[in-house]
Design an enzyme around this catalytic site. Structure first.
Site, short mmCIF file in Angstrom:
data_model
loop_
_atom_site.label_atom_id
_atom_site.label_comp_id
_atom_site.label_asym_id
_atom_site.label_seq_id
_atom_site.Cartn_x
_atom_site.Cartn_y
_atom_site.Cartn_z
N HIS A 200 72.18 43.88 40.72
CA HIS A 200 70.96 44.34 40.07
C HIS A 200 70.34 43.22 39.25
O HIS A 200 71.04 42.40 38.65
CB HIS A 200 71.25 45.55 39.18
CG HIS A 200 71.63 46.78 39.95
ND1 HIS A 200 70.76 47.43 40.80
CD2 HIS A 200 72.80 47.48 40.02
CE1 HIS A 200 71.35 48.47 41.34
NE2 HIS A 200 72.60 48.52 40.88
N GLU A 201 69.02 43.20 39.24
CA GLU A 201 68.30 42.21 38.45
C GLU A 201 68.61 42.38 36.97
O GLU A 201 68.82 43.50 36.49
CB GLU A 201 66.80 42.37 38.69
CG GLU A 201 65.92 41.33 38.01
CD GLU A 201 66.23 39.93 38.50
OE1 GLU A 201 67.03 39.24 37.82
OE2 GLU A 201 65.69 39.53 39.54
#
Length: 650
Positions: free
Chosen positions: A284-285
């Site tokens: 995930h960013e």
């Protein structure tokens, strides 16, 4: 070194022999003793100089590390300084927006003229870095270098005096070339492409008349009748859980494209949950922006809404009571919520479940809330005309929208609530409408403001110990506040995401078998949502009105992912259900058993054959192999369950 030790031992033996057998004079023994002492001092000095970089690396970069072996996503840097002053080295990731430079270590002043001082550091190779070198006394910037270090590469940074300026000249030299960490991905693509070619060739052979006559195929119509999707059946007739007792079920024509799209999202979700080969773009960013891992959950929510539209609208046409449908939806939501709490709190080895640290939000919990809300919105319509009956007059082209204006008003009201809470709710010690990660972001001005209003609401309603403790912003932005990406405020936008999927289902339902109209509407919705996203984000990652952010489930995140979903559904619908160029395999099979596969992969992720002890835990290739094998096993399990007609629904 061994030769020097041998010389020293030989000298000791010679000294002993001289003292015992030869009877040399005291003056000779004293001279040899002085030579031996000088030699030992020289060896100690050489060892000290050679050990200086290693000692600096262990003490500055990674305290307590006993080995200099580089791990995944790490590179080695030796800073050589010819300056007559101590140099402070700091670093900043280009991926970290408006962050402060972080101290890396100190390079001592040049000890002897003409002999540079050195210090070794270990840096991250995931993203480009900017190195800043300042004087330790006046904190004056000497030089700044931007560079993208390669994984397990060795580099040297030379700092020299610039006679024409008060600044220093800095240059980076590659001592050892980095490894190609992306080669395993290429190999995996080639392997899976080869498998697809073999399967396609096998299907071609099986399609020959001679081979077909030798095989006994099952009744596909009976299979379709028995299959029922657990989050709303995508069939065009009534779901068996909602049908009237007096009305016998009729065989349904399933839309394989919906199961294929759901299965595609689920397979990617399993792969990234298992680690994604430990590549940063499969995680995930950290805050704003998108990676592969940020795509799949919203798509799953979207296709759930599409399935709800098809199953419930069919049930209404067959005369099912709205109150009965809503009651069953409520019970199903409760089951999903409880199952989600059990899945994300697996204290199998730590004894009884601790209620003090029980995490409440989660993926299945978010799905349960979105499911119940969208079912209720689907039951809201104006007029007495039943769904699926064509409208008369000029408004027939909008028959998938106009009858549902009460539901659209509710969605607009929900989004207004999200906007007001996000931008108008005061958060202590934070600016109004703060959407940042806290920590060292925003130049360290708001370290405890992670998530702004969304974080405050979760901590107030659920408590700090009942939400996610290690958000993705903790690694890069070094935020210390707990924050849950499946929190309360973000659930509003997940309902909106599911409602947009509901709209896709209504398009399919109202324009049944009119493929050109269905696909044109998919394209129009994708275009409209794309324009809205461009306006909200200003076509940038960080500088928009509302950036794309998975942690917040921001409005632009919803419109962007819905745009992608409509475009993907356009192509999948065309290739699978219109021209039938693709059967949807292998994603079709996990899409038919999505809840079972999702729960199973969460519960058994630490067991063989989904995980095993690796020979080299610092290898992307071995992690990628393990994660791909585990994901492929779940696809195989879903295929076997499909063949055995086993489908788990809630």
């Amino acid at each position: 070194m061994r030769r020097e030790k041998g010389k020293r031992k030989g000298e000791r033996r010679a000294d002993a022999g001289d003292s015992k057998g030869k009877g040399d004079s005291a003056e000779m023994r004293g001279c040899e003793g002085r030579h031996a002492a000088a030699l030992r001092a020289l060896i100690a000095a050489v060892l000290a100089v050679c050990a200086l970089p290693l000692a600096a690396q262990m003490s500055v970069s990674h305290p307590g590390r006993k080995s200099t072996a580089l791990k995944m996503d790490e590179a080695s840097l030796i800073v050589n300084s010819e300056l007559q002053q101590d140099v402070l080295v700091s670093w900043l990731s280009d991926h970290c927006f408006q962050c402060l430079f972080q101290p890396l270590g100190l390079v001592p002043a040049q000890p002897i003229p003409g002999t540079p001082s050195s210090a070794a550091f270990v840096l991250s190779s995931q993203h480009p870095l900017t190195l800043q070198l300042n004087s330790s006394t006046g904190n004056q910037e000497l030089c700044r270098v931007a560079f993208h270090f390669g994984e397990q590469g060795n580099y040297s940074l030379w700092v020299k005096n610039d006679n024409e300026s008060v600044r220093a000249s800095c240059s980076i030299v590659t001592d050892k070339e980095p490894v190609n960490s992306y080669l395993p991905i290429l190999v995996a693509v080639v392997v899976y492409a080869g498998l697809c070619i073999l399967v396609a060739a096998g299907r071609t052979v099986m399609g020959l008349d001679v081979v077909r006559n030798l095989c006994c195929l099952g009744n596909t119509m009976e299979m379709d009748r028995l299959v029922n999707s657990e989050l709303g059946s995508p069939s065009r007739t009534v779901d068996s859980s909602y049908e009237l007792p007096a009305t016998p079920p009729t065989p349904s024509t399933r839309l394989r494209s919906l199961d294929t799209f759901r299965g595609l999202a689920l397979v990617i979700m399993i792969f990234v949950n298992y680690g994604g080969g430990r590549y940063w773009f499969f995680r995930h960013e950290s805050w704003n922006g998108l990676t592969v891992a940020d795509l799949v959950f919203p798509w799953f929510v979207f296709i759930m809404g599409t399935s709800i539209a098809l199953s419930l609208n069919s049930a209404l046409r067959r005369g099912s009571r709205r109150s009965g449908i809503l009651g069953k939806a409520l019970w199903r939501s409760v089951q999903l919520f409880v199952l989600g709490v059990l899945v994300i709190n697996p204290n199998y080895c730590q004894g009884p479940l601790s209620w003090d640290t029980l995490r409440i939000p989660g993926v299945l919990q978010r799905l349960s809330i979105s499911y119940l809300a969208v079912v209720a919105l689907n039951l809201m319509r104006f007029g007495t005309r039943t769904d699926g009956q064509d409208s008369d007059g000029r408004w027939s082209s909008l028959q998938d929208i106009l009858p549902y204006w009460p539901a659209w008003l509710c969605v607009v009201a929900l989004e207004t609530i999200w906007l007001c809470l996000t931008f108008l709710l005061p958060v202590p010690d934070c600016p109004l409408g703060y959407l940042g990660p806290g920590g060292i972001g925003d130049f360290g001005q708001y370290p405890n403001c992670t998530g702004g209003a969304a974080g405050l609401i979760d901590r107030w309603l659920l408590g700090e110990k009942h939400i996610y403790q290690t958000p993705s912003s903790r690694v890069l932005y070094q935020s210390q506040m707990p924050y849950d990406p499946e929190g309360v405020l973000g659930s509003i936008n997940s309902v909106v995401m599911a409602f947009l999927g509901l709209q896709a289902g209504k398009i399919i339902f109202h324009f049944k078998d009119q493929h050109s109209k269905i696909m044109s509407r998919f394209a129009i919705w994708g275009f409209i949502l794309g324009i809205i996203s461009a306006i909200l984000t200003k076509c940038s990652k960080e500088y928009g009105f509302i950036p794309v952010n998975k942690n917040l489930w921001s409005l632009s995140y919803i419109t962007t992912l819905s745009c992608f979903a409509f475009v993907i559904l356009f192509f999948v619908y065309y290739t699978v259900d219109v021209v039938k160029f693709w059967s949807g395999a292998p994603f079709f099979y996990p899409g038919m058993n999505s809840i079972l596969v999702y729960v199973g992969h969460e519960v058994f992720q630490s067991y063989f054959p989904f995980r095993w002890k690796m020979w080299n835990s610092q290898s992307h290739a071995e992690h990628l192999t393990q994660n791909l094998v585990a994901t492929s096993i779940w696809v195989l399990i879903s295929y076997l369950l499909y063949r055995k007609k086993i489908f788990w629904k809630i």
